[in-house]
Design an enzyme around this catalytic site. Structure first.
Site, PDB file in Angstrom:
ATOM      1  N   HIS A 130      43.328  49.453  35.808  1.00 35.33           N
ATOM      2  CA  HIS A 130      42.577  47.979  36.282  1.00 35.33           C
ATOM      3  C   HIS A 130      40.862  48.236  35.708  1.00 35.33           C
ATOM      4  CE1 HIS A 130      41.802  44.427  38.065  1.00 35.33           C
ATOM      5  NE2 HIS A 130      40.679  45.002  38.192  1.00 35.33           N
ATOM      6  N   GLU A 131      40.103  49.596  35.651  1.00 40.06           N
ATOM      7  CA  GLU A 131      39.006  49.474  35.266  1.00 40.06           C
ATOM      8  C   GLU A 131      39.035  49.450  33.627  1.00 40.06           C
ATOM      9  OE1 GLU A 131      36.797  48.870  37.386  1.00 40.06           O
ATOM     10  OE2 GLU A 131      37.801  48.742  38.790  1.00 40.06           O
ATOM     11  N   HIS A 140      40.184  39.072  35.136  1.00 40.50           N
ATOM     12  CA  HIS A 140      41.220  39.373  36.873  1.00 40.50           C
ATOM     13  C   HIS A 140      42.558  38.204  36.218  1.00 40.50           C
ATOM     14  CE1 HIS A 140      38.392  41.853  39.385  1.00 40.50           C
ATOM     15  NE2 HIS A 140      39.056  41.631  38.645  1.00 40.50           N
ATOM     16  N   CYS A 141      43.994  38.927  36.426  1.00 40.79           N
ATOM     17  CA  CYS A 141      45.133  37.930  36.501  1.00 40.79           C
ATOM     18  C   CYS A 141      45.366  37.094  37.570  1.00 40.79           C
ATOM     19  CB  CYS A 141      45.944  38.855  35.684  1.00 40.79           C
ATOM     20  SG  CYS A 141      47.262  38.213  35.411  1.00 40.79           S
ATOM     21  N   CYS A 146      50.340  42.126  38.793  1.00 38.81           N
ATOM     22  CA  CYS A 146      49.691  42.415  37.636  1.00 38.81           C
ATOM     23  C   CYS A 146      49.004  44.148  37.603  1.00 38.81           C
ATOM     24  CB  CYS A 146      49.259  41.198  36.208  1.00 38.81           C
ATOM     25  SG  CYS A 146      47.873  42.158  34.680  1.00 38.81           S
ATOM     26  N   CYS A 165      50.313  42.706  32.048  1.00 40.28           N
ATOM     27  CA  CYS A 165      51.639  41.289  31.857  1.00 40.28           C
ATOM     28  C   CYS A 165      51.708  41.165  30.859  1.00 40.28           C
ATOM     29  CB  CYS A 165      51.674  39.898  33.503  1.00 40.28           C
ATOM     30  SG  CYS A 165      49.717  39.982  32.530  1.00 40.28           S
ATOM     31  N   CYS A 168      48.785  39.884  29.744  1.00 35.96           N
ATOM     32  CA  CYS A 168      47.496  40.489  29.600  1.00 35.96           C
ATOM     33  C   CYS A 168      47.125  41.194  28.576  1.00 35.96           C
ATOM     34  CB  CYS A 168      47.196  40.945  30.455  1.00 35.96           C
ATOM     35  SG  CYS A 168      46.070  40.484  31.811  1.00 35.96           S
TER      36      CYS A 168
HETATM   37 ZN   LIG Z   1      38.550  43.379  38.574  1.00 36.32          ZN
HETATM   38 ZN   LIG Z   2      47.968  40.161  33.860  1.00 38.16          ZN
END
Ligand SMILES: [Zn+2]
Ligand SMILES: [Zn+2]
Length: 183
Positions: A130-131, A140-141, A146, A165, A168
């Protein structure tokens, strides 16, 4: 191959770090190596909150970035915060190169539950990817499965996959920052 260096900040379980280094390349087309130094979290400690300010850790990481480094991902067990929030699981510089993640609130023991190393490893992987996604300019999704979905609790982290996902993925595929193959 893009190289992500994992930087221990304070006392970090070596096996957990090595497992993370093996797992990240299954989610992103990168290689991982452990950074040959440690960062002391103490200067970013704020006694009034009894937590460490994550932005200050990111700032101090700048001095460690070497020309050959692509991304530097700090891993720590200390509890992180930014002033507007009670805590954060991690923080990243949008567009890179530095990001930090904390295992502090990823442990089942933090919630009074039995230790679960496999679950801890999964959560750390998801937070790390994520980071790293933020360092690739991803925001952010909306898709809660995701890895880039926002999460304010471990329950939300557990709902996510450890991968991006399709939407992204296509966003960063078009950028030269991360050319490569995805799973
Ligand atoms: Zn975040
Ligand atoms: Zn995503």
């Amino acid at each position: 191959m893009k190289l992500v260096h994992l930087l221990p900040v304070g006392k970090v379980d070596g096996a957990l770090l090595r497992d993370l280094g093996r797992a990240i390349p299954r989610s992103l087309p990168v290689a991982c190596e452990i950074f040959p130094a440690e960062l002391d979290p103490t200067p970013s400690y704020h006694a009034e909150r009894q937590q460490h300010h994550s932005s200050e850790i990111l700032q101090r990481m700048q001095a460690l970035v070497r020309p050959q480094d692509w991304r530097l991902l700090a891993v720590t067990d200390v509890d992180l915060y930014i002033p507007i929030l009670k805590y954060v699981f991690g923080e990243a510089q949008m567009g890179g190169p530095c990001a930090v993640v904390s295992t502090h609130r990823l442990h089942q023991e933090f919630y009074g539950l039995d230790r679960d190393d496999a679950l801890l490893g999964q959560r750390l992987l998801k937070e790390s990817v994520h980071e790293l996604g933020h360092t690739l300019d991803l925001r952010h999704c909306q898709d809660y499965t995701c890895v880039m979905a926002s999460s304010h609790s471990v329950e939300w982290i557990d709902l996510r996959e450890s991968t991006l996902c399709d939407s992204c993925r296509s966003k960063i595929k078009s950028r030269p920052a991360l050319a490569g193959r995805y799973r």
